[in-house]
Write a protein that holds these residues in place. Structure first.
Motif, mmCIF file in Angstrom:
data_model
loop_
_atom_site.group_PDB
_atom_site.id
_atom_site.type_symbol
_atom_site.label_atom_id
_atom_site.label_comp_id
_atom_site.label_asym_id
_atom_site.label_seq_id
_atom_site.Cartn_x
_atom_site.Cartn_y
_atom_site.Cartn_z
ATOM 1 N N ASP A 36 0.873 -1.684 0.195
ATOM 2 C CA ASP A 36 0.149 0.168 0.005
ATOM 3 C C ASP A 36 1.359 1.758 -0.052
ATOM 4 O OD1 ASP A 36 -2.325 -1.358 -0.122
ATOM 5 O OD2 ASP A 36 -2.106 -1.483 2.492
ATOM 6 N N GLY A 37 1.966 1.359 0.252
ATOM 7 C CA GLY A 37 3.052 2.575 0.252
ATOM 8 C C GLY A 37 4.351 2.182 0.288
ATOM 9 N N PRO A 38 5.173 3.131 0.524
ATOM 10 C CA PRO A 38 6.324 2.994 1.191
ATOM 11 C C PRO A 38 7.323 2.696 1.649
ATOM 12 C CG PRO A 38 5.915 5.614 1.319
ATOM 13 C CD PRO A 38 4.479 4.920 0.779
ATOM 14 N N PHE A 39 6.153 2.558 2.935
ATOM 15 C CA PHE A 39 7.327 1.277 4.074
ATOM 16 C C PHE A 39 7.218 -0.540 3.690
ATOM 17 C CE2 PHE A 39 5.572 5.103 7.474
ATOM 18 C CZ PHE A 39 6.482 5.699 7.667
ATOM 19 N N ASP A 40 8.064 -0.087 4.162
ATOM 20 C CA ASP A 40 8.607 -1.926 3.774
ATOM 21 C C ASP A 40 7.704 -3.007 4.828
ATOM 22 O OD1 ASP A 40 10.274 -2.567 5.844
ATOM 23 O OD2 ASP A 40 11.934 -2.448 3.946
ATOM 24 N N LEU A 118 1.566 12.074 2.505
ATOM 25 C CA LEU A 118 0.369 11.121 1.876
ATOM 26 C C LEU A 118 0.680 9.986 1.695
ATOM 27 C CD1 LEU A 118 -2.492 12.411 2.246
ATOM 28 C CD2 LEU A 118 -2.321 12.796 -0.436
ATOM 29 N N ASP A 119 1.095 9.377 1.101
ATOM 30 C CA ASP A 119 1.430 7.599 0.753
ATOM 31 C C ASP A 119 1.482 7.047 2.102
ATOM 32 O OD1 ASP A 119 0.537 8.461 -1.872
ATOM 33 O OD2 ASP A 119 2.803 7.965 -2.445
ATOM 34 N N ARG A 120 2.655 7.383 3.110
ATOM 35 C CA ARG A 120 2.494 7.516 4.217
ATOM 36 C C ARG A 120 1.288 7.703 5.392
ATOM 37 N NH1 ARG A 120 8.017 8.193 3.143
ATOM 38 N NH2 ARG A 120 9.640 7.145 3.158
ATOM 39 N N ALA A 121 1.019 8.471 5.325
ATOM 40 C CA ALA A 121 -0.089 8.164 6.230
ATOM 41 C C ALA A 121 -1.568 7.300 5.697
ATOM 42 C CB ALA A 121 -1.015 9.485 6.036
ATOM 43 N N ARG A 122 -1.809 7.093 4.264
ATOM 44 C CA ARG A 122 -2.413 6.496 3.711
ATOM 45 C C ARG A 122 -2.336 4.553 4.493
ATOM 46 N NH1 ARG A 122 -3.127 9.239 -2.266
ATOM 47 N NH2 ARG A 122 -5.185 10.342 -1.575
ATOM 48 N N GLN A 123 -1.075 4.618 3.750
ATOM 49 C CA GLN A 123 -0.519 2.836 4.061
ATOM 50 C C GLN A 123 -0.584 2.773 5.492
ATOM 51 O OE1 GLN A 123 3.519 2.279 3.562
ATOM 52 N NE2 GLN A 123 3.433 0.513 3.233
ATOM 53 N N LEU A 124 -0.109 3.631 6.223
ATOM 54 C CA LEU A 124 -0.425 3.516 8.233
ATOM 55 C C LEU A 124 -1.717 3.294 8.246
ATOM 56 C CD1 LEU A 124 2.240 5.616 9.582
ATOM 57 C CD2 LEU A 124 3.054 2.862 9.418
ATOM 58 N N PHE A 269 -3.121 12.258 10.797
ATOM 59 C CA PHE A 269 -4.085 12.410 9.811
ATOM 60 C C PHE A 269 -5.350 11.323 10.273
ATOM 61 C CE2 PHE A 269 0.227 13.462 8.013
ATOM 62 C CZ PHE A 269 -0.084 14.553 5.914
ATOM 63 N N ASN A 270 -6.521 11.493 9.827
ATOM 64 C CA ASN A 270 -6.733 10.450 10.225
ATOM 65 C C ASN A 270 -8.247 9.605 9.026
ATOM 66 O OD1 ASN A 270 -8.832 9.524 12.324
ATOM 67 N ND2 ASN A 270 -10.960 11.381 12.095
ATOM 68 N N SER A 271 -8.135 8.617 9.886
ATOM 69 C CA SER A 271 -8.916 7.764 8.568
ATOM 70 C C SER A 271 -10.310 8.767 8.249
ATOM 71 C CB SER A 271 -9.115 6.792 9.087
ATOM 72 O OG SER A 271 -9.865 5.801 8.144
ATOM 73 N N VAL A 272 -10.708 8.222 6.964
ATOM 74 C CA VAL A 272 -12.077 8.685 6.645
ATOM 75 C C VAL A 272 -12.891 7.632 7.538
ATOM 76 C CG1 VAL A 272 -11.342 10.118 4.645
ATOM 77 C CG2 VAL A 272 -11.539 7.183 4.435
#
Length: 299
Positions: A36-40, A118-124, A269-272
């Motif tokens: 889902d994102g940049p964190f492995d 943003l990509d890290r927030a979405r991933q987490l 950042f909060n989840s929708v």
């Protein structure tokens, strides 16, 4: 994608002068996956276990200069005098924080939408996200005051109506964070334990708590138990470093009596899928500039 399901208040708090017992967290810390994102996968597992991640050189030196100039501009902007978004130091009257900073700075608004952020927030969080809160923080040399131990989620749950700890904060350092200039201290792993706050929430508590939080903080007994259980680490590193930390991690900072100031850009950042409801332990919600109720996914 996992959906937050809240059937009842799983995180009761501020029920009187005797705090309730600590609650072991039921919700995950990492909601997304490596795909889902940049964190492995290893980074996600470490974040799940510790509740925070430090990334050095997250932004470039030229970007540090850009956002630092924005901090200086906002702190000197006389049109913001008396604006409720500007929080001053209790003892000196110096600017401590400026909230809703994405509405005041095009550069910081763009930073909140940068794919690195943003990509890290979405991933987490495993979903689209929106900005619950943004601000810039100043801790001047010699006179910068810290914050007592607390969990952000306890406040966001009690006073904003955030149902579950499915939010993450990103703090980007614009000055070096030394072990001695009031840097943020965190208890690694403490995000798995929810410590209810003491007391009840008075009306307009935010007008004083943003200068010095006294309501909703954990008891000294709870802080002592958690410190022995989890230990204490500190966010240190050069300007441009970023700290990603879970909404429920226990953290705090001491006063800065050194000549070396500390400042940062702070985005929550909060989840929708975790949008705000009525406050769980406060008479009314906090103002929009502190806790946004615009749940439009960030693009």
């Amino acid at each position: 994608m996992t959906t937050t399901t809240i059937q009842q208040d799983l995180y009761p708090t501020r029920t009187g002068e005797v705090p309730g017992p600590a609650i072991e967290r039921e919700h995950p810390t990492v909601w997304g996956s490596e795909a889902d994102g940049p964190f492995d996968a290893a980074a996600l597992e470490a974040h799940e276990q510790r509740g925070f991640t430090i990334l050095e050189n997250f932004i470039t030196p030229s970007e540090v200069d850009l956002y630092s100039a924005e901090l200086r501009r906002l702190s000197a902007d006389q049109s913001l005098a008396g604006d409720p978004r500007v929080i001053t130091e209790k003892s000196t009257g110096a600017v401590r924080s400026v909230f809703e900073v994405t509405a005041l700075s095009e550069a910081i608004d763009a930073l909140s939408r940068d794919p690195r952020v943003l990509d890290r927030a979405r991933q987490l969080l495993g979903s689209d996200v929106y900005l619950h809160q943004t601000r810039v923080n100043y801790m001047p040399g010699f006179k910068g005051s810290g914050f007592y131990w607390h969990s952000d989620f306890e406040t966001w749950h009690a006073e904003d109506g955030m149902p579950a700890p499915r939010a993450v904060s990103c703090s980007i350092a614009l000055t070096p964070n030394y072990p001695y200039n009031g840097g943020l201290m965190v208890m690694p792993g403490s995000h798995r334990t929810y410590a209810p706050g003491v007391g009840e929430t008075p009306a307009d508590n935010h007008s004083s708590s943003l200068k010095e939080q006294t309501v909703g903080v954990p008891s000294q007994e709870a802080v002592t138990e958690m410190a022995h259980r989890y230990g204490i680490d500190q966010f240190t590193g050069p300007a441009g470093s970023a700290l990603w930390f879970d909404s429920n991690i226990m953290h705090g900072s001491g006063n800065n009596i050194t000549p070396f100031p500390r400042s940062n850009v702070f985005m929550v950042f909060n989840s929708v899928e975790n949008t705000l409801e009525d406050p769980y332990a406060a008479p009314t919600p906090r103002p929009e500039h502190i806790a946004s109720r615009d749940f439009t996914p960030l693009r």
